[in-house]
Write an enzyme that holds these catalytic residues in place. Structure first.
Site, PDB file in Angstrom:
ATOM      1  CB  SER A 144      -0.969  -0.043   1.182  1.00 16.00           C
ATOM      2  OG  SER A 144      -1.961   0.936   1.069  1.00 16.00           O
ATOM      3  CD  GLU A 237      -5.763  -3.686  -4.447  1.00 17.72           C
ATOM      4  OE1 GLU A 237      -5.403  -2.661  -3.839  1.00 17.72           O
ATOM      5  OE2 GLU A 237      -5.048  -4.687  -4.576  1.00 17.72           O
TER       6      GLU A 237
END
Length: 301
Positions: A144, A237
């Protein structure tokens, strides 16, 4: 999709996404990540200990192999630059150490909004300097925001002729200008991250830096001479295009890139091992990639 992954996706959509969407301060994300990590303890056969001599770091290694031996994975934890720690990522990092047969060092770095950019980047460079290892003995990794940080550090080193041995990025956040198309096209499909909350997050993170600054948006760095890289990202995502565009930039710079677009996988699928079989398989492939970067033993050994 396994029943376990299906259940995880539903749980994230019902619990995590609303939490992130309505959070106006860092503490809910910090508390939520700690609480979730309680179900992901350090795996059997792996030890974790703090090491000093500079910025605080946690060393994960297989039991009986606690001495730092190259190659060393230096992993920057995720958490949108506002949360996370070696503790919240201990389950995944312990499993990476076991799967890759390597030591994993997880440095602490200062978090926003108390410490906006470039604090995290500066701390990451300080942590590498404290290790005192040549760049060719390092494999940089992150998930991330930590994936974005690892990429920013890698680009910095490559630009100085100090190319790491490799890089592993899991659902990396590489573009804080928020120009990726998937922020819109996957806004409803992503079970975890709300794209609507990202502009506020960027304001907290960037400080006085332009969001396009390569220290927080490594997508825009010079990637000539980049190292071999593994990228894993889920197809639903909102950060999917952060990975796809980075892949293109790395390949244009001459890097060998292994890309795994994981069907319907949530953000940082490997973090959830061993909750789902897909997470465990993702970790196994990370271990295989890491081992592929190690030079063969000398002949006759």
């Amino acid at each position: 999709m396994s029943p376990a992954l299906r259940l995880l996706v539903v749980g994230l959509r019902l619990l995590a996404k609303p939490l992130f969407r309505h959070a106006r301060h860092a503490w809910p994300a910090r508390a939520g990540l700690v609480a979730a990590s309680m179900g992901l303890p350090l795996p059997f056969g792996v030890t974790a200990r703090r090491v000093g001599g500079g910025p605080e770091r946690v060393l994960f290694a297989r039991r009986g192999q606690e001495e730092l031996q190259p190659p060393v994975v230096v992993w920057f934890h995720g958490g949108a630059y506002v949360s996370g720690s070696a503790f919240t990522h201990r389950g995944m990092l312990g499993r990476i150490a076991r799967a890759g047969s390597v030591s994993v060092v997880a440095p602490d770095y200062r978090l926003a909004p108390e410490h906006p950019a470039p604090a995290a980047f500066d701390d990451a460079l300080a942590a590498l300097a404290a290790l005192g290892l040549p760049s060719e003995d390092l494999i940089l990794g992150g998930d991330s925001a930590g994936g974005g940080l690892a990429a920013a550090v890698c680009a910095h080193l490559c630009a100085r002729g100090q190319r790491p041995r490799g890089m592993v990025l899991l659902s990396p956040w590489t573009d804080l200008t928020l120009s990726g198309a998937s922020l819109t096209t996957n806004a409803r499909r992503d079970p975890m991250l709300p794209s609507s909350a990202m502009p506020q997050a960027v304001r907290q993170i960037s400080g006085d830096l332009d969001p396009a600054d390569h220290r927080i948006s490594p997508l825009f760095a010079d990637w000539r001479g980049a190292c071999p890289t593994l990228i894993q990202v889920g197809t639903t995502e909102v950060l999917l295009d952060d990975s796809r565009r980075l892949v293109a930039a790395l390949q244009a710079g001459g890097a060998r890139v292994t890309v795994e677009e994981l069907t319907d996988a949530p953000h940082v699928l490997a973090w959830f091992a061993p909750w789902t079989p897909e997470s465990t398989r993702a970790l196994d492939r990370i271990g295989t990639f890491i081992r592929s970067l190690s030079p063969p033993p000398p002949s006759g050994s």
